[in-house]
Design an enzyme around this catalytic site. Sequence first.
Site: not given
Length: 425
Positions: A62, A93, A178, A231, A304, A322-323
């Site tokens: 978020l 994070n 992760h 993931h 994710d 990333f993402g």
Amino acid sequence: MTKVLQNVQMLNEQGELQTVNIAMVDGKITEIGQNVNVAGAEIIEGKGLVVAPGFVDVHTHLREPGFEHKETIATGSASAAKGGFTTICAMPNTKPVPDSVENMQLINGLIKESAVIRVLPYGSLTKDISGEVRTSIEELKAHGAVAFSDDGVGIQLASTMYEQMKDAAQHDVVVVAHCEDNSLIYDGVMHEGKRNQELGLPGIPSICESVQIARDVLLAEAAGARYHVCHVSTKESVRAVRDAKAAGIRVTAEVCPHHLLLEEMDIPSDDANWKMNPPLRAADDKDSLHAALLDGTIDCIATDHAPHTVEEKCCGMVGAPFGIVGFETAFPLLYTQFVETGKWTLKQLIDWMSVKAAQIFDLPYGTLEVGSSADMILIDLNKEQTIDAEGFVSKGRNTPFNGWVAKGWPVLTIFEGNIVYQEAE
Ligand SMILES: [Zn+2]
């Protein structure tokens, strides 16, 4: 005041749809059946729509506090509500990281202020997610940490993971990992396979993920810990989880929609909207993820959801973070690609996105029964729509699915008895 969701189609244990009314009082479901008394109640008409428990997403970002230019708790939770989620777990994070009681309280306050659905924060496993100094699992759990993770990075030192697993076992919380061995990333930005060579981009080999899962399941066994793998993306990872489960180790696992829907060869160009961690893998990896969901090796689906700005994602894979975002497209994409095509049942998909996810963390959500929290969604299985990132409620536009056509859209979301999302007429 009693509210009644009227004439909705609900799945029974056999996976058949039946027309029912659902009554709720004070945020709880009080009655489900064909003859629910609706006199004097506030009616929410649901004719022609399927009712499901609000989805549970155990892996979301978020971005608040610290990265509000990417997403906030307000926009992220509203995006989740639009996608049919009523309970989401927020990865740590952020800046600051929920690694102390003070920071945990700060994040709890922000959630209370602006979340439109239930947001459950993770605590981090190490201070500042740097993999070095361990956090106090006991203290963070006492201040609301739903589980513990350093998501975004792997924990490099086995002893750090082992010590935290022992503490987690003592306090009966789940360690959520992760998995990524930093010595095997090789500055990669996509899967090390065929497509990265065609595009001339550095690759991340599958072992980067799988060897750390193999290490961790053995650590979890030694520590007696409950261990959840984030993931899962490779066939070797699937094998490690499957073997661990067969050995009686307390391991669970999630898979993301994009790893089920896409593979490396789908990546059209050096476009960072296709950059995520772990990366899109090979076709046989994708096949193994499907088999693992169906045989129970993988327990649930998690998005994710990882928003970034257009500027951050504009200029090729090498410089981009990333993402990809996921809340607003997860259900329709999976429904269209796998339920409409007969590969999965509707019940399987809903369970993987709700009760199966909740069970991993002992969360009393994701079920539709008398006494449950009135967290429900209405889905229009016949509604077909083109995905348009510009229309997202999330601040993120970073999706590889822009322009895809999908059916099965959530049209109304109820959280604790109140409507928190309703499709515009
Ligand atoms: Zn991650």
